[in-house]
Design an enzyme around this catalytic site. Structure first.
Site, PDB file in Angstrom:
ATOM      1  CB  SER A 148      47.177  43.273  23.316  1.00 54.48           C
ATOM      2  OG  SER A 148      47.151  44.076  22.153  1.00 54.48           O
ATOM      3  CE1 TYR A 197      52.184  45.340  24.533  1.00 59.50           C
ATOM      4  CE2 TYR A 197      50.940  44.893  22.530  1.00 59.50           C
ATOM      5  CZ  TYR A 197      50.984  45.313  23.847  1.00 59.50           C
ATOM      6  OH  TYR A 197      49.807  45.687  24.476  1.00 59.50           O
TER       7      TYR A 197
END
Length: 309
Positions: free
Chosen positions: A184, A197
């Protein structure tokens, strides 16, 4: 006298090695510029068996549909059996390629090994592995509990290890294959409300880089690795995005994201951001003072607001 001659030979050999390194580095820079203008041709994936995790919705589903359109056999894996079956039915109804559905909790090594045995006997050896499954709780660090953080790492990080442990040996036996890791932009830059995350996606980035080195050093240069760093994708995970300039950096769709991922795989890219320009921007700002980079990030205003699970 003999020692002096040996030392001279060592020095000459080192100088030659340095010269070769300089020449190769110059060639690689020229090649990089050339490939930015004239990208590598896309390889065929018609005969590949592609296993994708998280195919019940979002990017995973879009990837499954688009890989099938390119005549690859698609193995769809998701913990949600119903939505995964719907993806497979959609592929088999409108594509010549065959799709297969498997339910699996990818955070469990035992479950992944059982999956590997079934896929091997019922479909064949996986040649393209796409580790896509992931979760993204959005809240401050102190609002997370131990169970949530452990679950996040089980799915976002450890599942990559279990999938590699199960499917990489088959690729090594064939001496070919491709592993795709979904990281990401949060695996490149840290963001508030996404601390665990971000940590998990940074881990995926490191895993991918280390696997490239390990495979090359052990003679498996035909096993390729691609790490993907998407910006905010409209899959439902990112419920409260903060985008100051939406016309400049809009939410990207699962379909457009899947298209770019497949193109990166077919061109054997080592890594890419979606959109691709973000990787170049990040590389530039990694070379400037840290305060300057933080100010630019604050100016752009990207991130997510906290929300309940």
């Amino acid at each position: 006298m003999a020692d002096q001659m040996d030392n001279l030979k060592d020095i000459m050999a080192l100088l030659v090695e340095i010269l070769v390194l300089i020449i190769k580095s110059f060639f690689y820079m020229v090649e990089s510029v050339y490939r930015r203008i004239n990208p590598q041709p896309e390889k065929s994936i018609t005969d590949d068996i592609v296993l994708i995790t998280g195919t019940g919705h979002g990017i995973g589903k879009a990837l499954a549909l688009q890989f099938a359109e390119l005549s690859a056999k698609v193995v769809c894996v998701d913990i949600n059996e119903q939505s995964n079956l719907e993806t497979v039915k959609e592929i088999n109804a409108k594509s010549k390629a065959k799709a297969y559905a498997y339910r699996c909790d990818v955070s469990s090594l035992e479950n992944v090994r059982e999956l590997g045995d079934k896929v091997k006997s019922e479909v064949g050896t996986v040649t393209i592995l796409v580790n896509n499954a992931g979760i993204m709780p959005c809240k401050p660090l102190e609002a997370h509990n131990e169970a949530t953080i452990r679950k996040l790492f089980d799915i976002n990080v450890f599942a990559h290890f279990w999938m590699l442990d199960t499917f990489l040996p088959g690729m090594k036996a064939l001496k070919k294959g491709h592993v795709v890791s979904l990281s990401s932009m949060a695996g490149i830059i840290g963001l508030q409300n996404l601390v665990p995350y971000c940590a998990s996606k940074f881990a995926v980035r490191g895993l991918n880089e280390a696997m490239v080195d390990e495979c090359q050093e052990n003679g498996f240069k035909d096993i390729k690795f691609t790490c993907i760093y998407p910006y905010m994708v409209d899959t439902g995970l990112c419920q409260k995005p903060k985008i100051r300039f939406p016309s400049l950096l809009p939410l990207v769709t699962p379909e457009s994201t899947a298209k770019e991922i497949i193109s990166a795989v077919r061109r054997d890219y080592l890594e890419t951001t979606i959109p691709s320009s973000l990787l170049l921007i990040n590389n530039i700002f990694r070379c400037v003072p840290v305060k300057m980079a933080f100010d630019f990030k604050e100016f752009m205003g990207g991130g997510v607001d906290a929300h309940e699970d």
